[in-house]
Design a protein around this motif. Sequence first.
Motif, PDB file in Angstrom:
ATOM      1  N   ILE A 137       0.833  -1.207   0.000  1.00  0.00           N
ATOM      2  CA  ILE A 137       0.000   0.000   0.000  1.00  0.00           C
ATOM      3  C   ILE A 137       0.863   1.251   0.000  1.00  0.00           C
ATOM      4  N   GLU A 138       1.885   1.274   0.861  1.00  0.00           N
ATOM      5  CA  GLU A 138       2.755   2.450   0.961  1.00  0.00           C
ATOM      6  C   GLU A 138       3.516   2.707  -0.340  1.00  0.00           C
ATOM      7  N   VAL A 139       3.998   1.649  -0.987  1.00  0.00           N
ATOM      8  CA  VAL A 139       4.733   1.816  -2.241  1.00  0.00           C
ATOM      9  C   VAL A 139       3.803   2.377  -3.315  1.00  0.00           C
ATOM     10  N   GLU A 140       2.582   1.859  -3.389  1.00  0.00           N
ATOM     11  CA  GLU A 140       1.626   2.364  -4.378  1.00  0.00           C
ATOM     12  C   GLU A 140       1.292   3.836  -4.117  1.00  0.00           C
ATOM     13  N   LYS A 141       1.022   4.184  -2.867  1.00  0.00           N
ATOM     14  CA  LYS A 141       0.697   5.576  -2.533  1.00  0.00           C
ATOM     15  C   LYS A 141       1.868   6.498  -2.835  1.00  0.00           C
ATOM     16  N   THR A 142       3.058   6.071  -2.467  1.00  0.00           N
ATOM     17  CA  THR A 142       4.247   6.897  -2.700  1.00  0.00           C
ATOM     18  C   THR A 142       4.520   7.046  -4.191  1.00  0.00           C
ATOM     19  N   ALA A 143       4.395   5.962  -4.955  1.00  0.00           N
ATOM     20  CA  ALA A 143       4.611   6.025  -6.399  1.00  0.00           C
ATOM     21  C   ALA A 143       3.599   6.967  -7.044  1.00  0.00           C
ATOM     22  N   ALA A 144       2.342   6.906  -6.620  1.00  0.00           N
ATOM     23  CA  ALA A 144       1.309   7.802  -7.164  1.00  0.00           C
ATOM     24  C   ALA A 144       1.622   9.254  -6.818  1.00  0.00           C
ATOM     25  N   ARG A 145       2.061   9.477  -5.591  1.00  0.00           N
ATOM     26  CA  ARG A 145       2.405  10.833  -5.165  1.00  0.00           C
ATOM     27  C   ARG A 145       3.590  11.376  -5.968  1.00  0.00           C
ATOM     28  N   LEU A 146       4.596  10.543  -6.184  1.00  0.00           N
ATOM     29  CA  LEU A 146       5.760  10.973  -6.967  1.00  0.00           C
ATOM     30  C   LEU A 146       5.391  11.223  -8.428  1.00  0.00           C
ATOM     31  N   ALA A 147       4.527  10.375  -8.995  1.00  0.00           N
ATOM     32  CA  ALA A 147       4.092  10.571 -10.381  1.00  0.00           C
ATOM     33  C   ALA A 147       3.321  11.878 -10.522  1.00  0.00           C
ATOM     34  N   LYS A 148       2.473  12.165  -9.557  1.00  0.00           N
ATOM     35  CA  LYS A 148       1.708  13.425  -9.561  1.00  0.00           C
ATOM     36  C   LYS A 148       2.647  14.615  -9.456  1.00  0.00           C
ATOM     37  N   LYS A 149       3.656  14.482  -8.619  1.00  0.00           N
ATOM     38  CA  LYS A 149       4.624  15.560  -8.428  1.00  0.00           C
ATOM     39  C   LYS A 149       5.427  15.787  -9.719  1.00  0.00           C
ATOM     40  N   ARG A 150       5.816  14.702 -10.379  1.00  0.00           N
ATOM     41  CA  ARG A 150       6.587  14.831 -11.636  1.00  0.00           C
ATOM     42  C   ARG A 150       5.749  15.440 -12.756  1.00  0.00           C
ATOM     43  N   ALA A 151       4.440  15.194 -12.725  1.00  0.00           N
ATOM     44  CA  ALA A 151       3.543  15.705 -13.772  1.00  0.00           C
ATOM     45  C   ALA A 151       3.372  17.215 -13.688  1.00  0.00           C
ATOM     46  N   ARG A 152       3.638  17.800 -12.552  1.00  0.00           N
ATOM     47  CA  ARG A 152       3.484  19.256 -12.381  1.00  0.00           C
ATOM     48  C   ARG A 152       4.477  20.020 -13.154  1.00  0.00           C
TER      49      ARG A 152
END
Length: 143
Positions: free
Chosen positions: A128-143
């Motif tokens: 769960i933590e890896v998925e949440k962190t990966a999603a957060r990082l992907a969102k951050k990179r998309a900015r």
Amino acid sequence: MAETFKLEGLKELEAALGQMPRATARATGLRALRLGAEPIARAARRLAPVAEGNLVESIDVGTNLARSQRGDRGAVAPLEIHIGPGQQPQAIAQEFGTYKDPAQPFMTPAWEAERMNALDVVGTALGIEVEKTAARLAKKRAR
């Protein structure tokens, strides 16, 4: 008799953690380890002798040991979590006994009772933590 169990998905997990910044991967792993350690700590608090000072209240989950607890050993693994009574001199005497008093173990039975549950919690929480962190990082990179 030794217990056996099968771990699956470690290559994928290593790959996912490898794509994260080192500090982020470490924080993600430590969150999962803390969640997995809590069942053991709760069991130890339940089993610890109540009449022995503040032994029950001192049982905690953390990443650091006090200097007096460390001895000469360094880190055994890249991520470590410690579960125990902190700097309570009576803890060792309670767990292992003395020449005067018999042992009243609380940490060993807690570990024995909860270790497989802790492993399940760590595995689930890590996913769960890896998925949440990966999603957060992907969102951050998309900015």
